[in-house]
Design a protein around this motif. Structure first.
Motif, mmCIF file in Angstrom:
data_model
loop_
_atom_site.group_PDB
_atom_site.id
_atom_site.type_symbol
_atom_site.label_atom_id
_atom_site.label_comp_id
_atom_site.label_asym_id
_atom_site.label_seq_id
_atom_site.Cartn_x
_atom_site.Cartn_y
_atom_site.Cartn_z
ATOM 1 N N SER A 130 0.729 -1.218 -0.007
ATOM 2 C CA SER A 130 0.024 0.070 -0.048
ATOM 3 C C SER A 130 0.878 1.224 0.119
ATOM 4 O O SER A 130 2.025 1.165 0.379
ATOM 5 N N SER A 131 0.418 2.339 -0.544
ATOM 6 C CA SER A 131 0.747 3.648 -0.243
ATOM 7 C C SER A 131 0.578 3.911 1.055
ATOM 8 O O SER A 131 -0.003 3.634 1.818
ATOM 9 N N PRO A 132 1.371 5.242 1.410
ATOM 10 C CA PRO A 132 0.878 6.024 2.659
ATOM 11 C C PRO A 132 -0.433 6.417 2.728
ATOM 12 O O PRO A 132 -0.889 6.490 1.495
ATOM 13 N N LEU A 133 -1.010 6.879 3.899
ATOM 14 C CA LEU A 133 -2.608 7.088 3.876
ATOM 15 C C LEU A 133 -2.512 8.605 3.270
ATOM 16 O O LEU A 133 -1.848 9.504 3.282
ATOM 17 N N VAL A 134 -3.744 8.740 2.403
ATOM 18 C CA VAL A 134 -3.843 10.004 1.910
ATOM 19 C C VAL A 134 -4.877 10.743 2.678
ATOM 20 O O VAL A 134 -5.878 10.333 2.498
ATOM 21 N N TRP A 135 -4.437 11.771 3.378
ATOM 22 C CA TRP A 135 -5.438 12.494 4.089
ATOM 23 C C TRP A 135 -6.258 13.594 3.438
ATOM 24 O O TRP A 135 -7.369 13.640 4.052
ATOM 25 N N ALA A 136 -5.962 13.869 2.137
ATOM 26 C CA ALA A 136 -6.692 14.992 1.803
ATOM 27 C C ALA A 136 -7.662 14.002 0.556
ATOM 28 O O ALA A 136 -7.610 14.135 -0.490
ATOM 29 N N ASN A 137 -8.428 13.392 1.357
ATOM 30 C CA ASN A 137 -9.606 12.647 0.661
ATOM 31 C C ASN A 137 -10.577 12.190 1.683
ATOM 32 O O ASN A 137 -10.357 12.192 3.007
#
Length: 205
Positions: free
Chosen positions: A180-187
């Motif tokens: 997985s990628s890092p968590l995207v908070w801007a979503n």
């Protein structure tokens, strides 16, 4: 004065897209999977982890109204490389208007042979997947992604937009494994991009 007008136009377009997305979700929540389209930051993260640097065509499954498509173009991908398969006919028509050089296909991303009519021969540099599948059994998900892996070129991968806290598709030994990628908070809600990398003999195809 031109810059504020451009921003206003983009805001109006974004609001209109959100309303269309919400209306489609209200008609069939399982088909859409979310009440709002993914953020630009989330889609950019997807493109960043997709194997777009591998030579060859790129397959986008479930493009909606084109947020990921635009992220691909902003990353410098030639639109002629992109095939976008969209199940909703009105969304597909909108995509054709917005991205005239992208090969937009109205069809079923779960049945590539029937939709692409290529006899299963086309191999893709990257597959970007944004169709809800959590309603499917795990074995069905694994079978689906196994079929996608077999359509990848050497070095290619599958990236997936999903709000699931763990990999929606579990590893298939000798075929692929998830990360997985890092968590995207801007979503809304915050989410990760899931990456499925071929392993073993499948890595070299």
């Amino acid at each position: 004065m031109a810059e504020p007008q451009n921003r206003s136009g983009a805001d109006t377009k974004g609001a209109a897209d959100w309303l269309r997305f919400l209306a489609t979700w209200a008609r069939d929540p399982k088909k859409m999977g979310a009440v709002a389209s993914s953020s630009r930051a989330y889609c950019a993260m997807m493109v960043r982890h997709a194997s777009i640097g591998v030579d060859g065509p790129i397959l986008e499954l479930g493009p909606g109204l084109g947020v990921v498509t635009r992220a691909l173009l902003e990353a410098g991908v030639d639109p002629a490389r992109i095939t976008s398969i969209e199940y909703d006919p009105t969304f597909a028509e909108t995509l054709k208007t917005r991205f005239p050089r992208v090969n937009v296909v109205w069809g079923d991303g779960f049945d590539l042979d029937a939709t692409l009519k290529d006899g299963g021969e086309t191999r893709f540099a990257a597959i970007l997947f944004a169709i809800p599948i959590l309603q499917m059994k795990q074995a069905e998900r694994q079978a689906l992604f196994s079929s996608y892996v077999r359509r990848l070129r050497p070095g290619g991968n599958i990236t997936q937009l999903s709000y699931a806290p763990t990999a929606p598709v579990k590893a298939v030994p000798g075929l692929f494994e998830p990360s997985s990628s890092p968590l995207v908070w801007a979503n809304i809600p915050p989410a990760r991009v899931w990456i499925y990398t071929p392993t073993g003999p499948a890595a070299g195809h």
